[in-house]
Scaffold this active site. Structure first.
Site, PDB file in Angstrom:
ATOM      1  N   GLY A 292       0.822  -1.211   0.000  1.00 11.97           N
ATOM      2  CA  GLY A 292       0.000   0.000   0.000  1.00 11.97           C
ATOM      3  C   GLY A 292       0.853   1.255   0.000  1.00 11.97           C
ATOM      4  N   SER A 293       0.342   2.267   0.675  1.00 10.73           N
ATOM      5  CA  SER A 293       0.918   3.612   0.515  1.00 10.73           C
ATOM      6  C   SER A 293       2.343   3.782   1.030  1.00 10.73           C
ATOM      7  CB  SER A 293       0.025   4.645   1.199  1.00 10.73           C
ATOM      8  OG  SER A 293      -1.194   4.714   0.511  1.00 10.73           O
ATOM      9  N   VAL A 294       2.831   2.883   1.891  1.00 11.33           N
ATOM     10  CA  VAL A 294       4.222   3.050   2.328  1.00 11.33           C
ATOM     11  C   VAL A 294       5.168   2.946   1.126  1.00 11.33           C
ATOM     12  CG1 VAL A 294       3.932   2.256   4.720  1.00 11.33           C
ATOM     13  CG2 VAL A 294       4.446   0.599   2.955  1.00 11.33           C
TER      14      VAL A 294
END
Lengths: 585, 110
Positions: A292-294
């Site tokens: 995801g966004s990491v």
């Protein structure tokens, strides 16, 4: 005068003497023959038999090396215990022996009797018994029943670092974790030596020591205190969010030393048989997730390094939705114009996709590979997954966009932590490791693991610019809950929807909430990752993983006596002085 | 061996009483030789017994040492179990009523 003497009368005893002589001669002949048979023809066999009777093979158990944390605190150690065995052919009265052993061992007599009536020459009755039980068996003095020394592994800190340590099986060989990885070095070399015994079987002489050569002691990079704090805070977060599980890692970003690694649920390695395989698996290393966004951290790293964007460049947020290959990808808010720094700080999917499109497939793939995704980190832990990242020629129309927001790729938590450590240390990817040194029984360090820089991924300048952006994530973005008073924190949140295996679609209810960052941001000492798997409450990375990061970081900084930022120190000192002055008044 | 030496002596003293000095010392060399042989045999047997006895003693001490080393290991592990941070924190909180310091309550002095 002639004297006449009568002829001597025949001696009536003479034939008897002759017979006696013959008998004696015959007896002597028999004795000589027997002696010849014993001393000459049967010499070899008889002397071997005698040898067997007064000599006996004694097993020398070798002590398995202990495992300690970086400060020498025992995490795993071995104790010598006894195991009860029987040689069924030598047992005189199996039924009586079974009854007696049942009383001493607390086992059903029928079970023991079955073993004593076995056709096998050697059977274990019970392995690794307590010392008082062993003494009770000795007191029984049963023929054909004996004790053999064996080793038993103990983990005095119970669940602490269970996934790292792993455990050993009944034969004292490592089955999982570091026990498995370093098995040949930890385990000694068991040997048999000859000892002389008397008629009662007591040992009279033995030339060897009581133990075989012991294995090496393994010193870890783990710090017991940091490990405990990490486990405690992770457990609290999993309980609070009613999650399926969680993972947390602390790395030294400069050396790659793993200072703590925790998974929840966990298990007690002293009773590993009672734990489910999910709880026993070191999911920080063996399992791969869509991050995801990491992942936007690595997108930004590549884009800044290639100078396709600058932190202050403006990108239009399309009011929170963008079309990509027929799919609509949305933001959690309707953003208008954002700077590149804001895209990362606010975790805008639309903005990230636009940055990804500017960077392009090949360059983005090269950076992701450079950060170590798609290949094992080389950590000295078993079962490491390399994750999965397809080559650009296999990417679909939506792949570049999906990869820009951390989808269509699977990575292990350790890979993410290692890659962020590269940003923290100024751009070099280091190999993570947990086995710090091997020490022999006499205290000499025989092998020490040196930190290994695998490659430079981004320049120091890019790393610093990216750190500025990641600081904004914590100061004004999605990671505010990760802020630690007095310290500058840099990091990134992530909330990845999980794929439903049944439908192949992204689930709305199952997410992976994460936060990864480092502290102090300007002179990083700790790189910390927190991943919460399928939380039912607080389902955002910023809501559950970021505060967990903060709690771990706060205690770790205090424990390591890492001082706060200069200005902060002055402010705190003034507070203390004011408080003291009020107290005096 | 003792019988072999004493029998001729007894004979000489009783059955063949020759009071002459030569006959009185006739048996001395064989007596001395016999005594030396006896001492030699006794020394050999004593030495053998001592070696066996020392062997038993070494084995006993070895076992005692192994038991003490074992006990030491057990106690070290027990200490490890009792000083585990989970237990220490539990005792500090529940039995001693201690609390974790809040933000700003601990100041590091460089």
């Amino acid at each position: 005068m002639r004297s006449s003497r009568p002829p001597p009368a025949p001696d009536p005893g003479r034939p008897r003497i002759l017979i006696l002589f013959c008998l004696l001669l015959g007896a002597l002949g028999l004795i000589t023959t027997k002696l010849f048979a014993l001393q000459v023809t049967g010499h070899r066999g008889l002397s071997e038999r005698a040898h067997r009777q007064y000599q006996r093979l004694v097993p020398l158990t070798s002590k398995r090396g202990s495992i300690t944390d970086r400060n020498g605190r025992d995490l795993a150690a071995s104790l010598r215990v006894s195991s009860v065995f029987a040689q069924p052919a030598a047992v005189e009265d199996p039924a009586r022996a079974a009854r007696a052993l049942a009383g001493a061992l607390g086992l059903p007599a029928r079970e023991i009797l079955g073993k004593l009536r076995s056709d096998r020459p050697f059977v274990w009755i019970r392995r690794r018994v307590e010392p008082d039980v062993a003494e009770a068996v000795v007191r029984l003095s049963l023929r054909g029943v004996g004790l053999l020394p064996e080793s038993r592994r103990y983990y005095p800190r119970q669940e602490l670092a269970a996934h790292l340590l792993g455990f050993v099986g009944l034969d004292d060989r490592g089955l999982e974790g570091l026990e498995f990885q370093y098995d040949t070095l930890l385990g000694g070399q068991p040997r048999w030596v000859t000892a002389q015994q008397d008629a009662r079987g007591r040992i009279v002489f033995r030339t060897e020591e009581a133990d075989g050569p012991p294995g090496y002691d393994l010193i870890l990079t783990i710090d017991e205190v940091l490990q405990y704090v990490t486990e405690r805070e992770l457990q609290a977060a999993v309980e609070k969010s009613e999650a399926r599980g969680g993972t947390a890692i602390i790395l030294d970003p400069h050396t790659g030393e793993i200072l703590a690694l925790a998974n929840v649920p966990t298990f007690n390695p002293n009773r590993y048989q009672e734990a489910e395989s999910f709880a026993r698996r070191d999911r920080a290393v063996t399992d791969a997730f869509e991050p995801g966004s990491v992942f936007k951290v690595f997108l930004a790293a590549g884009a800044l390094e290639e100078r396709v964007v600058q932190p202050q460049d403006r990108i239009y947020g399309e009011n929170g939705a963008i079309q990509l290959g027929g799919l609509t990808i949305r933001d959690h808010e309707k953003y208008g114009w954002l700077t590149v720094a804001d895209v990362i700080a606010q975790s805008s999917n639309v903005g990230a996709i636009k940055i990804g499109l500017r960077l392009g497939k090949t360059l983005y793939y090269n950076y992701l590979s450079g950060f170590g995704f798609g290949s094992a980190t080389g950590v000295d832990l078993p079962g490491e997954t390399p994750g999965l990242i397809r080559r650009p020629r296999h990417w679909s129309a939506v792949s570049l966009g999906a990869l820009s927001i951390g989808q269509e790729v699977s990575v292990s938590p350790l890979q993410v932590a290692t890659a962020v450590a590269a940003v923290a240390n100024g751009g070099s990817l280091v190999r993570p490791f947990v086995g710090k040194a091997l020490r022999s029984a006499d205290g000499q360090v025989v092998r020490e693991t040196a930190p290994l820089v695998l490659r430079r991924v981004i320049s120091t300048e890019t790393a610093h610019r990216l750190t500025d952006i990641l600081e904004r994530v914590v100061l004004e973005g999605t990671g505010k809950a990760a802020a630690v008073e007095g310290y500058a924190v840099a990091g990134k949140t992530g909330t990845a929807q999980k794929l439903e295996p049944a439908t192949g679609r992204y689930s709305h209810g199952k997410v992976l909430a994460s936060f990864v960052g480092f502290v102090p941001a300007r002179a990083p000492r700790l790189c910390i990752l927190v991943m919460i798997d399928e939380p039912k409450k607080l389902m955002w990375g910023g809501a559950i993983a970021a505060p967990t990061f903060r709690e771990i970081a706060r205690e770790a900084l205090l424990y390591l006596k890492i001082p706060p930022a200069q200005g902060e120190q002055v402010r705190l000192a003034r507070q203390v002085a004011l408080h003291a002055a009020r107290h005096v008044d | 061996m003792t019988d072999m030496v004493s029998t001729p002596l007894a004979d000489r003293a009783g059955a063949l009483p020759h009071p002459g000095a030569a006959s009185r010392f006739e048996a001395v060399p064989s007596l001395v030789v016999g005594l030396l042989l006896l001492l030699g045999v006794l020394f050999y047997v004593w030495q053998h017994i001592q070696v066996v006895r020392t062997g038993y003693e070494i084995e006993r001490l070895r076992q005692e040492r192994a038991a003490l080393v074992q006990r030491n290991r057990e106690m070290t592990l027990e200490i490890g179990q009792l000083t585990s941070l989970r237990r220490v924190e539990e005792v500090a909180r529940k039995r001693l009523g201690m609390v974790r310091p809040g933000p700003g309550q601990v100041i590091l002095v460089p």
